[in-house]
Design an enzyme around this catalytic site. Sequence first.
Site, PDB file in Angstrom:
ATOM      1  N   LYS A  11      23.773 -52.917 -94.221  1.00  0.00           N
ATOM      2  CA  LYS A  11      24.442 -54.087 -93.648  1.00  0.00           C
ATOM      3  C   LYS A  11      24.616 -53.964 -92.125  1.00  0.00           C
ATOM      4  O   LYS A  11      24.496 -52.868 -91.556  1.00  0.00           O
ATOM      5  CB  LYS A  11      25.791 -54.276 -94.345  1.00  0.00           C
ATOM      6  CG  LYS A  11      25.659 -54.578 -95.847  1.00  0.00           C
ATOM      7  CD  LYS A  11      27.015 -54.895 -96.474  1.00  0.00           C
ATOM      8  CE  LYS A  11      26.885 -55.204 -97.955  1.00  0.00           C
ATOM      9  NZ  LYS A  11      28.195 -55.626 -98.547  1.00  0.00           N
ATOM     10  N   PHE A  59      37.045 -64.598 -99.438  1.00  0.00           N
ATOM     11  CA  PHE A  59      36.377 -63.887 -98.349  1.00  0.00           C
ATOM     12  C   PHE A  59      34.954 -64.387 -98.082  1.00  0.00           C
ATOM     13  O   PHE A  59      34.249 -63.812 -97.252  1.00  0.00           O
ATOM     14  CB  PHE A  59      36.355 -62.384 -98.638  1.00  0.00           C
ATOM     15  CG  PHE A  59      35.683 -62.011 -99.949  1.00  0.00           C
ATOM     16  CD1 PHE A  59      34.298 -61.932-100.042  1.00  0.00           C
ATOM     17  CD2 PHE A  59      36.435 -61.741-101.083  1.00  0.00           C
ATOM     18  CE1 PHE A  59      33.672 -61.592-101.231  1.00  0.00           C
ATOM     19  CE2 PHE A  59      35.820 -61.394-102.282  1.00  0.00           C
ATOM     20  CZ  PHE A  59      34.431 -61.322-102.354  1.00  0.00           C
ATOM     21  N   ARG A  87      24.312 -47.708-107.699  1.00  0.00           N
ATOM     22  CA  ARG A  87      25.733 -48.073-107.554  1.00  0.00           C
ATOM     23  C   ARG A  87      26.599 -46.806-107.478  1.00  0.00           C
ATOM     24  O   ARG A  87      27.578 -46.771-106.745  1.00  0.00           O
ATOM     25  CB  ARG A  87      26.205 -48.959-108.723  1.00  0.00           C
ATOM     26  CG  ARG A  87      25.553 -50.330-108.825  1.00  0.00           C
ATOM     27  CD  ARG A  87      25.983 -51.294-107.750  1.00  0.00           C
ATOM     28  NE  ARG A  87      27.400 -51.548-107.694  1.00  0.00           N
ATOM     29  CZ  ARG A  87      27.953 -52.625-107.134  1.00  0.00           C
ATOM     30  NH1 ARG A  87      27.194 -53.579-106.597  1.00  0.00           N
ATOM     31  NH2 ARG A  87      29.249 -52.766-107.081  1.00  0.00           N
ATOM     32  N   THR A  93      33.243 -50.650-103.827  1.00  0.00           N
ATOM     33  CA  THR A  93      33.200 -51.689-102.790  1.00  0.00           C
ATOM     34  C   THR A  93      34.128 -51.352-101.630  1.00  0.00           C
ATOM     35  O   THR A  93      33.767 -51.501-100.460  1.00  0.00           O
ATOM     36  CB  THR A  93      33.627 -53.050-103.409  1.00  0.00           C
ATOM     37  OG1 THR A  93      32.853 -53.275-104.590  1.00  0.00           O
ATOM     38  CG2 THR A  93      33.412 -54.187-102.425  1.00  0.00           C
ATOM     39  N   ARG A 104      29.171 -45.308 -99.071  1.00  0.00           N
ATOM     40  CA  ARG A 104      30.280 -46.101 -98.530  1.00  0.00           C
ATOM     41  C   ARG A 104      31.430 -45.200 -98.060  1.00  0.00           C
ATOM     42  O   ARG A 104      32.070 -45.487 -97.052  1.00  0.00           O
ATOM     43  CB  ARG A 104      30.744 -47.138 -99.563  1.00  0.00           C
ATOM     44  CG  ARG A 104      29.804 -48.350 -99.612  1.00  0.00           C
ATOM     45  CD  ARG A 104      30.091 -49.243-100.786  1.00  0.00           C
ATOM     46  NE  ARG A 104      29.425 -50.542-100.676  1.00  0.00           N
ATOM     47  CZ  ARG A 104      29.321 -51.397-101.681  1.00  0.00           C
ATOM     48  NH1 ARG A 104      29.832 -51.113-102.861  1.00  0.00           N
ATOM     49  NH2 ARG A 104      28.715 -52.557-101.512  1.00  0.00           N
ATOM     50  N   HIS A 117      24.545 -52.799 -99.506  1.00  0.00           N
ATOM     51  CA  HIS A 117      24.553 -53.617-100.717  1.00  0.00           C
ATOM     52  C   HIS A 117      23.774 -52.890-101.795  1.00  0.00           C
ATOM     53  O   HIS A 117      22.795 -52.200-101.489  1.00  0.00           O
ATOM     54  CB  HIS A 117      23.879 -54.974-100.439  1.00  0.00           C
ATOM     55  CG  HIS A 117      23.613 -55.769-101.694  1.00  0.00           C
ATOM     56  ND1 HIS A 117      24.589 -56.524-102.297  1.00  0.00           N
ATOM     57  CD2 HIS A 117      22.505 -55.880-102.471  1.00  0.00           C
ATOM     58  CE1 HIS A 117      24.075 -57.091-103.394  1.00  0.00           C
ATOM     59  NE2 HIS A 117      22.817 -56.712-103.516  1.00  0.00           N
ATOM     60  N   GLU A 128      17.218 -60.751-106.287  1.00  0.00           N
ATOM     61  CA  GLU A 128      17.467 -60.384-104.890  1.00  0.00           C
ATOM     62  C   GLU A 128      16.205 -59.841-104.226  1.00  0.00           C
ATOM     63  O   GLU A 128      15.960 -60.094-103.037  1.00  0.00           O
ATOM     64  CB  GLU A 128      18.605 -59.362-104.825  1.00  0.00           C
ATOM     65  CG  GLU A 128      19.939 -59.969-105.251  1.00  0.00           C
ATOM     66  CD  GLU A 128      21.058 -58.956-105.458  1.00  0.00           C
ATOM     67  OE1 GLU A 128      22.172 -59.378-105.814  1.00  0.00           O
ATOM     68  OE2 GLU A 128      20.820 -57.743-105.278  1.00  0.00           O
TER      69      GLU A 128
HETATM   70  P1  IDP Z   1      29.761 -55.050-104.251  1.00  0.00           P
HETATM   71  O1  IDP Z   1      29.009 -55.201-102.936  1.00  0.00           O
HETATM   72  O2  IDP Z   1      30.349 -53.686-104.386  1.00  0.00           O
HETATM   73  O3  IDP Z   1      28.927 -55.456-105.438  1.00  0.00           O
HETATM   74  P2  IDP Z   1      31.170 -57.576-104.574  1.00  0.00           P
HETATM   75  O4  IDP Z   1      32.465 -57.737-105.279  1.00  0.00           O
HETATM   76  O5  IDP Z   1      29.925 -58.072-105.237  1.00  0.00           O
HETATM   77  O6  IDP Z   1      31.022 -56.023-104.180  1.00  0.00           O
HETATM   78  O7  IDP Z   1      31.329 -58.288-103.164  1.00  0.00           O
HETATM   79  C1  IDP Z   1      30.202 -58.536-102.345  1.00  0.00           C
HETATM   80  C2  IDP Z   1      30.548 -58.167-100.923  1.00  0.00           C
HETATM   81  O8  IDP Z   1      31.585 -59.025-100.444  1.00  0.00           O
HETATM   82  C3  IDP Z   1      31.114 -56.757-100.729  1.00  0.00           C
HETATM   83  O9  IDP Z   1      30.134 -55.752-100.675  1.00  0.00           O
HETATM   84  C4  IDP Z   1      31.848 -56.907 -99.416  1.00  0.00           C
HETATM   85  O10 IDP Z   1      30.949 -56.893 -98.300  1.00  0.00           O
HETATM   86  C5  IDP Z   1      32.441 -58.313 -99.539  1.00  0.00           C
HETATM   87  N1  IDP Z   1      33.793 -58.283-100.097  1.00  0.00           N
HETATM   88  C6  IDP Z   1      34.171 -58.008-101.377  1.00  0.00           C
HETATM   89  N2  IDP Z   1      35.499 -58.063-101.533  1.00  0.00           N
HETATM   90  C7  IDP Z   1      35.996 -58.377-100.304  1.00  0.00           C
HETATM   91  C8  IDP Z   1      37.338 -58.592 -99.811  1.00  0.00           C
HETATM   92  O11 IDP Z   1      38.338 -58.497-100.551  1.00  0.00           O
HETATM   93  N3  IDP Z   1      37.460 -58.913 -98.488  1.00  0.00           N
HETATM   94  C9  IDP Z   1      36.356 -59.034 -97.661  1.00  0.00           C
HETATM   95  N4  IDP Z   1      35.097 -58.849 -98.090  1.00  0.00           N
HETATM   96  C10 IDP Z   1      34.906 -58.526 -99.391  1.00  0.00           C
HETATM   97 MG    MG Z   2      28.125 -57.282-105.954  1.00  0.00          MG
END
Ligand code: IDP
Ligand code: MG
Length: 140
Positions: A11, A59, A87, A93, A104, A117, A128
Amino acid sequence: MSGNRTFTMIKPDAVASGHIGGILEQICASGFKIVAMKYTKLSAEKAGEFYAVHSARPFYGELVSFMSSGPIVAAILEKDNAVEDFRKLIGATNPAEAAPGTIRAKYAKNIGENAVHGSDSDENAAIESSFHFAGTEIFL
Ligand code: IDP
Ligand code: MG
């Protein structure tokens, strides 16, 4: 049976902080083979489309603006059990909750700007991957 491909992006935060090399090194050292890769930048429209599944989340606006704020590295990775193993390699996350040594935990700034990601299912890995790559850009 689980598939052998996943999709990743390094990212904008991690690219801007100079971590492309460190992250790719860790990915390859963990047994993933890069079968497609590009250095590119998402428009706000494309970022919005990629993360459309999150459009109702509070968000979403922040996420779209962050993901289109600078260049990214997009890649398709191959390994047995790719989605689940990747993962695990990237960690939770929220980097505050990510296991020590995960990508991370090492490189993410916060829950939004979290370095990488990783697809969450074989089905999404395929969707994707084809969002970012044509068949002619994938090399086995
Ligand atoms: P992941 O990337 O671990 O699969 P997801 O829940 O799919 O997590 O969320 C996608 C992306 O959205 C995250 O990687 C992060 O960049 C962003 N994100 C997730 N939760 C939050 C939050 O609470 N605040 C701000 N950004 C968030
Ligand atoms: Mg995700």
